[in-house]
Write a protein that holds these residues in place. Structure first.
Motif, PDB file in Angstrom:
ATOM      1  N   LEU A 251       1.107  -1.951  -0.380  1.00  0.00           N
ATOM      2  CA  LEU A 251      -0.004   0.522  -0.236  1.00  0.00           C
ATOM      3  C   LEU A 251       0.626   1.157   0.131  1.00  0.00           C
ATOM      4  O   LEU A 251       1.875   1.326   1.346  1.00  0.00           O
ATOM      5  CB  LEU A 251      -0.916   0.261   1.240  1.00  0.00           C
ATOM      6  CG  LEU A 251      -1.678   1.490   1.022  1.00  0.00           C
ATOM      7  CD1 LEU A 251      -2.645   1.846   0.402  1.00  0.00           C
ATOM      8  CD2 LEU A 251      -2.565   0.932   2.254  1.00  0.00           C
ATOM      9  N   PRO A 271      -8.432  -0.642   1.230  1.00  0.00           N
ATOM     10  CA  PRO A 271      -6.869  -1.777   1.845  1.00  0.00           C
ATOM     11  C   PRO A 271      -7.232  -2.730   1.162  1.00  0.00           C
ATOM     12  O   PRO A 271      -6.286  -4.110   1.926  1.00  0.00           O
ATOM     13  CB  PRO A 271      -7.679  -1.074   3.221  1.00  0.00           C
ATOM     14  CG  PRO A 271      -8.802  -0.942   3.201  1.00  0.00           C
ATOM     15  CD  PRO A 271      -9.071  -0.501   1.984  1.00  0.00           C
ATOM     16  N   MET A 284      -4.987  -0.392   7.952  1.00  0.00           N
ATOM     17  CA  MET A 284      -4.650   0.343   7.139  1.00  0.00           C
ATOM     18  C   MET A 284      -5.853   1.679   6.885  1.00  0.00           C
ATOM     19  O   MET A 284      -5.331   2.999   6.290  1.00  0.00           O
ATOM     20  CB  MET A 284      -3.986  -0.681   5.613  1.00  0.00           C
ATOM     21  CG  MET A 284      -2.871  -0.871   6.194  1.00  0.00           C
ATOM     22  SD  MET A 284      -1.137  -0.072   5.714  1.00  0.00           S
ATOM     23  CE  MET A 284      -1.338   0.028   7.441  1.00  0.00           C
TER      24      MET A 284
END
Ligand code: PEP
Ligand code: MN
Length: 345
Positions: A251, A271, A284
């Motif tokens: 990410l 995410p 996340m």
């Protein structure tokens, strides 16, 4: 743009180039130093003139061209950040928009159970794949039109907007009849015919970042859509391929503030595909909201263990309901909100 001439260039060479620049509707400003002559071109009228100016590079008296203007003019950053409106849902405003739902529409029961849960928890957009890009030709590729009809029905029943992926230029019109937002998947971010076709539809477009795409390439893909007819584009960071194998993708959270600084489009984060792991979706998601994401796209399934696709990264409905208030708290901590405005006391 700055045109730098070779030291050997004559006044006649410079005048010839200035004439070409004027013929493109630009105003050349000649600068002389002891060593060389350069010509500054400000206010390039449009991308076509920009492309013609780049061709000056082949003139023998020119040493180099220094490009100052951004190559993506339509979507470039403006004085204030831009918003994308999908009826009453605003991306890029105060609210962080929650998009949630199953990876793939599998049945009416599965879709409606997901939609009911995500609507109750504060999502305003339902996701679900009808046409699925799959690495393997043997995988499930989605229910097609039947899934589009179910998505439309679920959207109406639970007052959710619908986003779903379109992979084929010939299906843009069909998908647009059932969905509120057209999704371009990571694998198609550089499918320029498809980008043009979704642009022509005038529909809002959710543009995922390609798994190998640099931020500039992602923004240029958005420019294709914008120049084809739709400026309602939402960028979606979904992770990029790196050497790391602990997660499905890596990410790149810094792309959120970077892209928001370079263009006027809202940027959201997925995410689920970014990590491929259910246990990382919550952390996340919170990090993405804290980093300024304008929305999240989260995969939710009533029974992830039985999901036909992406079960390992899908939250159960209970997990999503638990995460939503935590996301609201993070949003409020940075002066934003999720869901309806908080009524004045
Ligand atoms: C999806 O959102 O269903 C999907 C396939 O994601 P991506 O294009 O990011 O892989
Ligand atoms: Mn998926």
């Amino acid at each position: 743009m700055i045109v730098v001439f070779k030291p050997s260039a004559s006044e006649n060479d410079v005048e010839l180039v200035c004439e070409k620049i004027r013929s493109l509707g630009c105003n050349p400003l000649v600068m002389r130093t002891a060593e060389r002559i350069s010509v500054h071109v400000e206010e390039i009228p449009g991308p076509e003139a920009g492309e013609s100016l780049k061709r000056l590079r082949s003139i023998a008296s020119i040493d180099q061209l220094i490009m100052l203007a951004k190559p993506y003019e339509r979507i470039a950053a403006k004085d204030s950040p831009g918003t994308v409106e999908v009826e009453d849902i605003i991306f890029g405003g105060d609210a962080v928009v929650l998009i949630a739902g199953p990876c793939t529409v599998e049945s009416e029961e599965q879709l409606f159970a997901s939609a009911e849960c995500v609507a109750r928890a504060g999502a305003s957009v339902l996701r679900g794949g009808a046409y699925k890009p799959s690495t393997s030709p043997y995988s499930f590729h989605g229910l097609g039109v039947a899934a589009l009809e179910m998505l439309e029905e679920a959207g109406k029943r639970f007052a959710l907007k619908v986003v779903t992926e379109v992979m084929d230029t010939r299906k843009v019109e069909l998908v647009a009849e059932h969905a509120d937002i057209l999704q371009i998947g990571a694998r198609n971010m550089q499918n320029y015919d498809l980008l043009r076709e979704v642009g022509r539809s005038g529909m809002p477009v959710l543009l995922k970042r390609g798994m190998h795409a640099r931020i500039e390439e992602w923004l240029l893909a958005a420019e294709y859509v914008a120049t084809s007819g739709s400026e309602r584009i939402i960028l979606c960071e979904r992770g990029i391929r790196t050497f790391e194998t602990a997660t499905r993708n890596t990410l790149d959270l810094s792309s959120v503030p970077v892209a928001k600084g370079l263009c006027s489009l809202p940027v959201i984060v997925d995410p689920s595909h970014a990590t491929g792991r259910r246990d990382l979706v919550g952390p996340m998601s919170k990090a993405a909201v804290a980093a300024g994401a304008d929305g999240l796209m989260i995969e939710v399934h009533p029974n992830p263990e039985d999901a036909l696709k992406d079960g390992a990264q899908s939250l159960s409905t209970e997990e999503f309901e638990k995460l939503a208030p935590e996301l609201k708290a993070v949003a409020e901590a940075i002066g934003r909100r999720i869901g309806d405005p908080v009524p004045a006391a």
